[in-house]
Design an enzyme around this catalytic site. Structure first.
Site, short mmCIF file in Angstrom:
data_model
loop_
_atom_site.label_atom_id
_atom_site.label_comp_id
_atom_site.label_asym_id
_atom_site.label_seq_id
_atom_site.Cartn_x
_atom_site.Cartn_y
_atom_site.Cartn_z
N HIS A 97 3.18 14.45 1.43
CA HIS A 97 2.58 15.75 1.08
C HIS A 97 3.68 16.78 1.23
O HIS A 97 4.57 16.62 2.08
CB HIS A 97 1.45 16.10 2.07
CG HIS A 97 0.24 15.23 1.95
ND1 HIS A 97 -0.76 15.45 1.03
CD2 HIS A 97 -0.14 14.12 2.64
CE1 HIS A 97 -1.70 14.53 1.16
NE2 HIS A 97 -1.35 13.70 2.12
N HIS A 127 -10.55 1.32 1.63
CA HIS A 127 -10.30 2.24 2.74
C HIS A 127 -11.54 2.16 3.61
O HIS A 127 -12.58 2.73 3.28
CB HIS A 127 -10.09 3.67 2.22
CG HIS A 127 -9.79 4.65 3.32
ND1 HIS A 127 -8.60 5.35 3.40
CD2 HIS A 127 -10.51 5.03 4.41
CE1 HIS A 127 -8.61 6.12 4.48
NE2 HIS A 127 -9.77 5.94 5.11
N LYS A 147 -9.11 -0.11 -5.95
CA LYS A 147 -9.12 0.50 -4.63
C LYS A 147 -10.43 1.26 -4.44
O LYS A 147 -10.74 2.15 -5.23
CB LYS A 147 -7.94 1.46 -4.48
CG LYS A 147 -7.95 2.29 -3.19
CD LYS A 147 -7.71 1.44 -1.95
CE LYS A 147 -7.83 2.24 -0.66
NZ LYS A 147 -6.74 3.15 -0.40
N HIS A 190 1.67 5.31 -1.75
CA HIS A 190 1.31 6.48 -2.56
C HIS A 190 2.58 7.04 -3.19
O HIS A 190 3.48 7.48 -2.47
CB HIS A 190 0.64 7.55 -1.70
CG HIS A 190 -0.65 7.09 -1.10
ND1 HIS A 190 -1.86 7.26 -1.73
CD2 HIS A 190 -0.93 6.41 0.04
CE1 HIS A 190 -2.83 6.74 -0.99
NE2 HIS A 190 -2.29 6.21 0.10
N LEU A 191 2.61 7.02 -4.52
CA LEU A 191 3.79 7.56 -5.22
C LEU A 191 3.53 8.94 -5.80
O LEU A 191 4.48 9.61 -6.22
CB LEU A 191 4.23 6.60 -6.34
CG LEU A 191 4.96 5.33 -5.93
CD1 LEU A 191 5.28 4.49 -7.15
CD2 LEU A 191 6.23 5.65 -5.15
N ARG A 192 2.25 9.35 -5.86
CA ARG A 192 1.89 10.67 -6.43
C ARG A 192 2.36 10.81 -7.88
O ARG A 192 2.53 9.83 -8.58
CB ARG A 192 2.48 11.80 -5.56
CG ARG A 192 2.27 11.67 -4.07
CD ARG A 192 0.84 11.67 -3.65
NE ARG A 192 0.70 11.88 -2.20
CZ ARG A 192 -0.32 11.44 -1.48
NH1 ARG A 192 -1.29 10.74 -2.04
NH2 ARG A 192 -0.39 11.69 -0.20
N HIS A 237 -4.75 -0.64 5.65
CA HIS A 237 -4.21 0.08 6.82
C HIS A 237 -5.12 -0.03 8.04
O HIS A 237 -5.61 0.98 8.54
CB HIS A 237 -3.90 1.54 6.49
CG HIS A 237 -4.96 2.26 5.68
ND1 HIS A 237 -6.28 2.27 6.02
CD2 HIS A 237 -4.86 2.98 4.54
CE1 HIS A 237 -6.94 2.98 5.12
NE2 HIS A 237 -6.10 3.41 4.22
N ASP A 275 1.44 2.59 3.49
CA ASP A 275 0.59 3.78 3.33
C ASP A 275 1.45 5.04 3.43
O ASP A 275 0.99 6.07 3.92
CB ASP A 275 -0.56 3.82 4.33
CG ASP A 275 -1.65 4.80 3.89
OD1 ASP A 275 -1.64 5.21 2.72
OD2 ASP A 275 -2.51 5.15 4.72
N HIS A 301 0.87 -1.19 0.00
CA HIS A 301 0.00 0.00 0.00
C HIS A 301 0.90 1.23 0.00
O HIS A 301 1.46 1.61 1.03
CB HIS A 301 -0.91 0.01 1.24
CG HIS A 301 -1.88 1.15 1.25
ND1 HIS A 301 -3.21 0.98 1.55
CD2 HIS A 301 -1.72 2.47 1.01
CE1 HIS A 301 -3.82 2.16 1.49
NE2 HIS A 301 -2.93 3.09 1.17
O1 DOR Z 1 -3.46 9.53 5.62
C1 DOR Z 1 -3.79 9.21 4.51
N1 DOR Z 1 -3.22 9.74 3.41
N2 DOR Z 1 -4.76 8.30 4.36
C2 DOR Z 1 -5.26 7.99 3.16
O2 DOR Z 1 -6.14 7.18 3.09
C3 DOR Z 1 -4.80 8.69 1.94
C4 DOR Z 1 -3.46 9.21 2.13
C5 DOR Z 1 -3.08 10.19 1.06
O3 DOR Z 1 -3.30 9.90 -0.12
O4 DOR Z 1 -2.54 11.24 1.40
ZN ZN Z 2 -3.31 5.07 1.46
#
Ligand code: DOR
Ligand code: ZN
Length: 337
Positions: free
Chosen positions: A245, A135, A96, A15-17, A169, A241, A13
């Protein structure tokens, strides 16, 4: 010096953005993991074959020379037909599902959990053997959202007994308990939810870099998560996860949810298993073997040796502040081969 070698670590799980952020974070995971399951909550979310193809291409470029496989997911929509899912089958590992508006970039998610409404797409997924990652939070009181969602997991699991459903998660003892009640329910657990509770987030000065969805819960929940992860339970996999940001979006009025752990996840995991005296075989199951079995994937082998030697966590990667920024952790990444 004490060392532990992990065979083919997987992050199920991640996130690569996109764009600059992708350039910053992809190499960090690609360095120490053999493969990862990549989330589709971009802006706009990934909902077409064209988007899948081009995102895969952008990740390939961003990961550089590292041997690493990104398994993409499609953003669940109840309008997908079986024909469409057949077309994208080769491009994805799972779909997802986000409840609408529950977290970052999830506005286009599901607002009605009526099983009949979801049936056509979920039946097609079940027939095609495509797992569903979820989720699992309602829009109730923040500490109860996940526990409230368990009844939805149960409805889904009984209505689609051949559909593999991954509770993403998980953060509560209620979710841990649900695992053993339904043969088709599985779970990922993050490293931050194994380490922190709500106290670490908001018990003293507010810690924006530990704020995520679902929010970290009570000590009793963390205990349940540790028990199931450290025991190598076959239905539980590691999923960081890691959710980067920009610093400006975290250290601001209206802090974005997400903990960025990609560069330290393996070190922290090894440190926890070692401190708790857990079986090394269980760590291997949690970090790789269980995911291989659950998803039926055969990642290219990558051996990562961790050394019990202090690692000073950098204050920032690009414009993203990692968990434990500037602090020292007990383990470092050594040889990767
Ligand atoms: O904390 C989180 N950030 N929970 C999520 O489900 C998404 C993730 C995000 O994409 O920033
Ligand atoms: Zn996530």
């Amino acid at each position: 010096m004490k060392t532990i070698t992990l065979n083919t670590p997987l992050d199920m799980h991640l996130h690569l953005r996109d764009n600059d952020m992708l350039q910053t974070v992809a190499p960090l995971t690609a360095k120490s993991f053999a493969a990862a399951l990549v989330m589709p909550n971009l802006v706009p979310p990934i909902t077409t074959k064209e988007q899948l193809k081009s995102y895969a291409q952008r990740i390939k470029i961003a990961q550089g020379e590292e041997d690493f496989e990104a398994h993409l997911t499609l953003f669940f929509q109840p309008t997908y037909t079986k024909e469409f899912l057949e077309e994208v089958r080769e491009d994805i590992i799972a779909l997802k599902l986000y409840p609408a508006g529950i977290t970052t970039n999830s506005d286009g998610g599901v607002s009605n959990f009526d099983i009949e409404e979801l049936r056509p797409t979920l039946s097609a997924m079940s027939e095609l053997g495509i797992p569903l990652c979820v989720h699992g939070e309602t829009n109730g009181f923040v500490m109860e959202r996940e526990a409230e969602f368990v009844s939805i997991y149960e409805q889904l699991a009984s209505a689609f007994p051949n559909l593999k459903i991954i509770m993403e998660h998980i953060t509560t003892k209620e979710s841990v308990e649900a695992l053993d009640k339904y043969p088709n329910l599985y779970a990922t657990i993050t490293i931050h939810h194994l380490l922190i509770t709500l106290d670490d987030v908001a018990g003293g000065m507010l810690q924006p870099h530990l704020f995520c969805k679902p929010i970290a819960k009570r000590p009793i929940d963390r205990e349940a998560l540790r028990r199931v992860a450290l025991s190598g339970h076959p239905k539980v996999m590691f999923g960081s996860d890691s959710a980067p940001h920009p610093q400006s979006a975290k250290e601001s009025c209206g802090c974005a949810a997400g903990v960025f752990t990609a560069p330290i996840a393996l070190q922290l995991l090894v440190e926890l298993f070692d401190k708790e005296g857990a079986d090394r075989e269980n760590l291997q199951k949690f970090i790789s073997d269980n995911a291989k079995n659950i998803y039926g994937i055969h990642p290219k082998e990558k051996r990562v040796t961790l050394e019990q030697k202090p690692f000073q966590v950098p204050p920032i990667y690009g414009n993203v502040v990692p968990m434990y920024a500037g602090e020292e952790i007990g383990w470092s990444i050594g040889l990767v081969e």
